[in-house]
Write a protein that holds these residues in place. Structure first.
Motif, PDB file in Angstrom:
ATOM      1  N   ARG A 343      -6.302  -9.107   2.572  1.00  0.00           N
ATOM      2  CA  ARG A 343      -4.933  -8.601   2.471  1.00  0.00           C
ATOM      3  C   ARG A 343      -4.911  -7.083   2.607  1.00  0.00           C
ATOM      4  O   ARG A 343      -5.925  -6.406   2.402  1.00  0.00           O
ATOM      5  CB  ARG A 343      -4.292  -9.054   1.167  1.00  0.00           C
ATOM      6  N   LEU A 344      -3.723  -6.560   2.932  1.00  0.00           N
ATOM      7  CA  LEU A 344      -3.582  -5.136   3.201  1.00  0.00           C
ATOM      8  C   LEU A 344      -3.956  -4.293   1.993  1.00  0.00           C
ATOM      9  O   LEU A 344      -4.587  -3.237   2.134  1.00  0.00           O
ATOM     10  CB  LEU A 344      -2.145  -4.843   3.640  1.00  0.00           C
ATOM     11  N   GLY A 345      -3.604  -4.741   0.782  1.00  0.00           N
ATOM     12  CA  GLY A 345      -3.914  -3.965  -0.416  1.00  0.00           C
ATOM     13  C   GLY A 345      -5.401  -3.757  -0.600  1.00  0.00           C
ATOM     14  O   GLY A 345      -5.839  -2.674  -1.039  1.00  0.00           O
ATOM     15  N   ALA A 346      -6.207  -4.782  -0.256  1.00  0.00           N
ATOM     16  CA  ALA A 346      -7.659  -4.652  -0.404  1.00  0.00           C
ATOM     17  C   ALA A 346      -8.205  -3.594   0.549  1.00  0.00           C
ATOM     18  O   ALA A 346      -9.141  -2.854   0.192  1.00  0.00           O
ATOM     19  CB  ALA A 346      -8.324  -5.996  -0.156  1.00  0.00           C
ATOM     20  N   LEU A 347      -7.635  -3.501   1.758  1.00  0.00           N
ATOM     21  CA  LEU A 347      -8.099  -2.481   2.697  1.00  0.00           C
ATOM     22  C   LEU A 347      -7.644  -1.090   2.269  1.00  0.00           C
ATOM     23  O   LEU A 347      -8.425  -0.128   2.329  1.00  0.00           O
ATOM     24  CB  LEU A 347      -7.574  -2.801   4.094  1.00  0.00           C
ATOM     25  N   LEU A 348      -6.390  -0.963   1.833  1.00  0.00           N
ATOM     26  CA  LEU A 348      -5.892   0.353   1.416  1.00  0.00           C
ATOM     27  C   LEU A 348      -6.713   0.918   0.267  1.00  0.00           C
ATOM     28  O   LEU A 348      -6.880   2.139   0.142  1.00  0.00           O
ATOM     29  CB  LEU A 348      -4.417   0.257   1.027  1.00  0.00           C
ATOM     30  N   GLY A 349      -7.240   0.039  -0.596  1.00  0.00           N
ATOM     31  CA  GLY A 349      -8.060   0.504  -1.708  1.00  0.00           C
ATOM     32  C   GLY A 349      -9.382   1.086  -1.281  1.00  0.00           C
ATOM     33  O   GLY A 349     -10.035   1.798  -2.082  1.00  0.00           O
ATOM     34  N   GLN A 350      -9.819   0.810  -0.023  1.00  0.00           N
ATOM     35  CA  GLN A 350     -11.098   1.332   0.453  1.00  0.00           C
ATOM     36  C   GLN A 350     -10.948   2.619   1.253  1.00  0.00           C
ATOM     37  O   GLN A 350     -11.942   3.244   1.607  1.00  0.00           O
ATOM     38  CB  GLN A 350     -11.784   0.285   1.342  1.00  0.00           C
ATOM     39  N   GLN A 424       4.883  -2.235  16.209  1.00  0.00           N
ATOM     40  CA  GLN A 424       4.819  -1.706  14.849  1.00  0.00           C
ATOM     41  C   GLN A 424       5.526  -2.640  13.871  1.00  0.00           C
ATOM     42  O   GLN A 424       6.590  -3.176  14.149  1.00  0.00           O
ATOM     43  CB  GLN A 424       5.455  -0.314  14.781  1.00  0.00           C
ATOM     44  N   VAL A 425       4.900  -2.824  12.709  1.00  0.00           N
ATOM     45  CA  VAL A 425       5.450  -3.646  11.629  1.00  0.00           C
ATOM     46  C   VAL A 425       5.934  -2.712  10.520  1.00  0.00           C
ATOM     47  O   VAL A 425       5.200  -1.808  10.103  1.00  0.00           O
ATOM     48  CB  VAL A 425       4.392  -4.620  11.076  1.00  0.00           C
ATOM     49  N   VAL A 426       7.161  -2.911  10.056  1.00  0.00           N
ATOM     50  CA  VAL A 426       7.714  -2.078   8.982  1.00  0.00           C
ATOM     51  C   VAL A 426       7.147  -2.568   7.651  1.00  0.00           C
ATOM     52  O   VAL A 426       7.479  -3.654   7.182  1.00  0.00           O
ATOM     53  CB  VAL A 426       9.251  -2.139   8.978  1.00  0.00           C
ATOM     54  N   ILE A 427       6.274  -1.767   7.062  1.00  0.00           N
ATOM     55  CA  ILE A 427       5.621  -2.191   5.817  1.00  0.00           C
ATOM     56  C   ILE A 427       5.866  -1.228   4.654  1.00  0.00           C
ATOM     57  O   ILE A 427       5.689  -1.614   3.496  1.00  0.00           O
ATOM     58  CB  ILE A 427       4.099  -2.336   6.020  1.00  0.00           C
ATOM     59  N   ALA A 428       6.280   0.009   4.959  1.00  0.00           N
ATOM     60  CA  ALA A 428       6.366   1.009   3.899  1.00  0.00           C
ATOM     61  C   ALA A 428       7.405   0.645   2.847  1.00  0.00           C
ATOM     62  O   ALA A 428       7.240   0.956   1.658  1.00  0.00           O
ATOM     63  CB  ALA A 428       6.675   2.387   4.490  1.00  0.00           C
ATOM     64  N   GLN A 429       8.484  -0.030   3.242  1.00  0.00           N
ATOM     65  CA  GLN A 429       9.557  -0.335   2.304  1.00  0.00           C
ATOM     66  C   GLN A 429       9.419  -1.725   1.689  1.00  0.00           C
ATOM     67  O   GLN A 429      10.289  -2.153   0.938  1.00  0.00           O
ATOM     68  CB  GLN A 429      10.904  -0.231   3.033  1.00  0.00           C
ATOM     69  N   SER A 430       8.339  -2.427   1.996  1.00  0.00           N
ATOM     70  CA  SER A 430       8.169  -3.785   1.491  1.00  0.00           C
ATOM     71  C   SER A 430       7.560  -3.772   0.095  1.00  0.00           C
ATOM     72  O   SER A 430       6.535  -3.113  -0.143  1.00  0.00           O
ATOM     73  CB  SER A 430       7.274  -4.583   2.444  1.00  0.00           C
ATOM     74  N   GLY A 431       8.163  -4.534  -0.793  1.00  0.00           N
ATOM     75  CA  GLY A 431       7.612  -4.645  -2.137  1.00  0.00           C
ATOM     76  C   GLY A 431       6.385  -5.514  -2.197  1.00  0.00           C
ATOM     77  O   GLY A 431       5.617  -5.456  -3.168  1.00  0.00           O
ATOM     78  N   ARG A 433       3.951  -5.420   0.150  1.00  0.00           N
ATOM     79  CA  ARG A 433       3.049  -4.869   1.157  1.00  0.00           C
ATOM     80  C   ARG A 433       1.587  -5.156   0.836  1.00  0.00           C
ATOM     81  O   ARG A 433       0.795  -5.481   1.715  1.00  0.00           O
ATOM     82  CB  ARG A 433       3.273  -3.356   1.269  1.00  0.00           C
ATOM     83  N   GLU A 434       1.236  -5.064  -0.437  1.00  0.00           N
ATOM     84  CA  GLU A 434      -0.164  -5.236  -0.811  1.00  0.00           C
ATOM     85  C   GLU A 434      -0.664  -6.643  -0.522  1.00  0.00           C
ATOM     86  O   GLU A 434      -1.865  -6.852  -0.324  1.00  0.00           O
ATOM     87  CB  GLU A 434      -0.349  -4.922  -2.302  1.00  0.00           C
ATOM     88  N   ASP A 435       0.222  -7.629  -0.504  1.00  0.00           N
ATOM     89  CA  ASP A 435      -0.180  -9.022  -0.317  1.00  0.00           C
ATOM     90  C   ASP A 435      -0.136  -9.461   1.158  1.00  0.00           C
ATOM     91  O   ASP A 435      -0.399 -10.626   1.450  1.00  0.00           O
ATOM     92  CB  ASP A 435       0.726  -9.950  -1.136  1.00  0.00           C
ATOM     93  N   MET A 436       0.183  -8.571   2.076  1.00  0.00           N
ATOM     94  CA  MET A 436       0.278  -8.949   3.485  1.00  0.00           C
ATOM     95  C   MET A 436      -1.103  -9.243   4.051  1.00  0.00           C
ATOM     96  O   MET A 436      -2.055  -8.465   3.885  1.00  0.00           O
ATOM     97  CB  MET A 436       0.949  -7.832   4.292  1.00  0.00           C
TER      98      MET A 436
END
Length: 555
Positions: A343-350, A424-431, A433-436
């Motif tokens: 998921r996106l949250g796991a990548l952002l954490g790295q 482009q996918v709009v992700i910044a405003q998604s609550g 986002r971390e689970d995508m």
């Protein structure tokens, strides 16, 4: 007539001509009427058949595209038997000199000065030098050397008959290959002819039978000496199986109706499944009802096939890993190989961001989204194109106006087709986002805080303007020179860095619409609804391009 419409009509006519050429039988269509190729000159008709063969899905049809028809005779065939009419180049030097081409006479001899007639008819090409040398030594025992070679084989005319595109009598030499004569006849008809049992007949006897699959897959082509009046006959096609999917040779294959049914394994040897193929789908030819069978490749080798069946090699396994690229303001690796389902949250954490990174505007670009955006744009363009080509006119003056409008609009449509969406996918405003879930090939971009606002489209001086908190949208447009004469100042789009968009019009320019650092202001062009019958469709497409590609596509 508009250029785009003319191109489409030409393509349609060419496609119909090639389709008819594939099914020709003795110069007629299946209904019995004269075929288009029958009305062409022999050279033009041959070119039509060669082009149709190149586009055919039948395995082996690509042999007959003109390469063999233009080739010369084989320069040296050791098993070729010297025949009447052949030319032999003979050279003698030493105590006696002689150099001349000699033609084999009807008695099978060539005549050498001081030596007399030498019987060469029926001599193997590889033994010609020895035969001449032996004859010379009977007269000149010493001080005379000899050299002999076949200079030219006799010209012959060979009949090509059966299931070929252009049966007839074709010229060549006795050393030309079977493929040379078949190619001159337009090749084997892919819809009717057999590639497995091409026969060479002399009188009532069949001299040889050729399997062209052996040439295609193993490089085997026995050399056969043809004589004047020989007949190359192509019998009817036998059973066929079509192969598609993950195969290097995704073609229609022929198999012999000799009682031994082909198997998936035997077809795989010809089709060459790709390394990623894991399963095979077999669609049975059972008449109106089509039955489907599905096997792993490890279990499908012995599955027998029937004429008309279809095979599709597929990859039926979940990927173990995916690759995601990270660009922009970060100090972490740029390529990440992650487990499938990350998921996106796991990548952002790295990811380690730099101090200048704008973390709240993380951008995600996805190939599947880009493809869908391209498909939606193509659907809109096809709809507009169809409306243009089917519009009716009430008078001759209106027809002329429609013609001019259609020509310009079709040119605009052709240019619009070349626009590539960003995906482009709009992700910044998604609550959430971390689970995508991430997909293979995703690109994550971390933008930099640059403090600029880009103003483009229908403004006099498209430019990047330094951000100032007190400036309004109208102020930024003014700093880019203001609107052009073709601008639609009631349709202004603000593209946010996070992928979101906001649209406004002249009544809302001072209604509190905020401009942020990194925004892109797109001033769309105006479509004159009085001159453009399809202005609503064009306006929608212009907006669609602005959203998906972040560019203003003018008229």
């Amino acid at each position: 007539m508009p250029n785009s419409l003319l191109r489409r009509l030409n393509l349609a006519l060419a496609g119909g001509l090639l389709a008819s050429a594939c099914g020709l039988a003795q110069g007629t269509t299946p209904t019995g009427s004269p075929s288009p190729a029958a009305a062409l000159t022999p050279v033009a008709a041959q070119a039509v058949h060669h082009q149709a063969n190149a586009q055919s899905d039948v395995f082996g049809a690509q042999l007959f595209t003109g390469a063999f028809a233009n080739a010369g005779a084989t320069p040296f065939n050791p098993d070729y038997l010297i025949a009447t009419g052949d030319t032999v180049q003979v050279r003698l030097w030493g105590a006696f000199s002689f150099d001349a081409p000699l033609t084999v006479d009807p008695q099978g001899n060539i005549f050498l000065p001081h030596v007399g007639p030498v019987q060469v008819r029926g001599t193997r090409n590889a033994e010609l030098q020895e035969r001449i040398e032996t004859a010379v030594r009977r007269t000149f025992r010493t001080n005379v050397s000899s050299y002999a070679s076949l200079a030219a084989a006799q010209p012959v005319r060979v009949f090509v008959s059966g299931n070929v595109n252009r049966p007839g009598l074709y010229g060549g030499t006795s050393m030309d290959s079977l493929l040379h004569y078949l190619d001159q006849a337009g090749g084997i008809d892919p819809a009717r002819g057999s590639f497995l049992a091409v026969q060479v007949k002399r009188g009532n006897a069949v001299r040889a039978s050729f399997n062209l699959y052996d040439f295609l897959t193993r490089g085997r082509m026995p050399l056969l000496q043809l004589a004047d009046g020989d007949v190359i006959f192509v019998p009817p096609r036998q059973g066929t199986v079509r192969v598609s999917g993950l195969a290097q040779n995704a073609r229609r294959f022929e198999f012999a109706n000799d009682g031994a049914a082909p198997t998936v394994a035997s077809l795989a040897e010809l089709a060459k499944p790709m390394a990623q193929a894991t399963h095979v789908r077999v669609v049975r030819n059972t008449g109106t009802v089509r039955n489907t069978e599905y096997y792993p490749l490890s279990e499908a080798a012995g599955v027998t096939l029937q004429s008309g069946d279809e095979l599709e090699f597929t990859a039926d396994k979940k990927p173990g890993t995916i690759t995601v690229r990270v660009e922009g303001e970060h100090t972490s690796p740029q390529e990440y190989v992650l487990p499938y389902g990350t998921r996106l949250g796991a990548l952002l954490g790295q990811i380690q961001l730099t101090p200048d990174a704008e973390a709240q505007s993380v951008q995600l670009f996805r190939q599947s989204v880009r493809q869908r955006q391209k498909e939606m744009l193509e659907t809109s363009l096809r709809s507009l194109e169809a409306a243009l080509l089917t519009a009716r006119s009430g008078s001759s003056d209106e027809a002329r106006l429609r013609k001019d409008e259609a020509e310009l609009t079709l040119q605009w449509v052709d240019r619009a087709r070349r626009v590539e969406p960003l995906g482009q996918v709009v992700i910044a405003q998604s609550g959430q986002r971390e689970d995508m879930l991430l997909e293979n090939g995703d690109v994550l971009r971390i933008p930099r805080k640059d403090g600029l606002v880009l103003v483009s489209g229908e403004v006099l001086f498209p430019n990047a303007v330094a951000y100032e908190p007190g400036l309004s949208l109208q102020d930024y447009i003014g700093r880019a020179g203001g609107y052009t004469q073709t601008a639609d100042n009631s349709r202004v789009v603000i593209a946010r860095r996070d992928g979101s968009f906001e649209q406004t019009d002249i009544r809302r320019l001072n209604a509190g619409l905020a401009v942020r650092p990194g925004d892109q202001v797109l001033v769309l062009p105006k479509v004159d609804e009085k001159r453009r019958q399809f202005w609503k469709d064009m306006t929608q497409i212009i907006y669609q391009i602005a959203v998906s590609a972040k560019i203003v596509f003018g008229l």
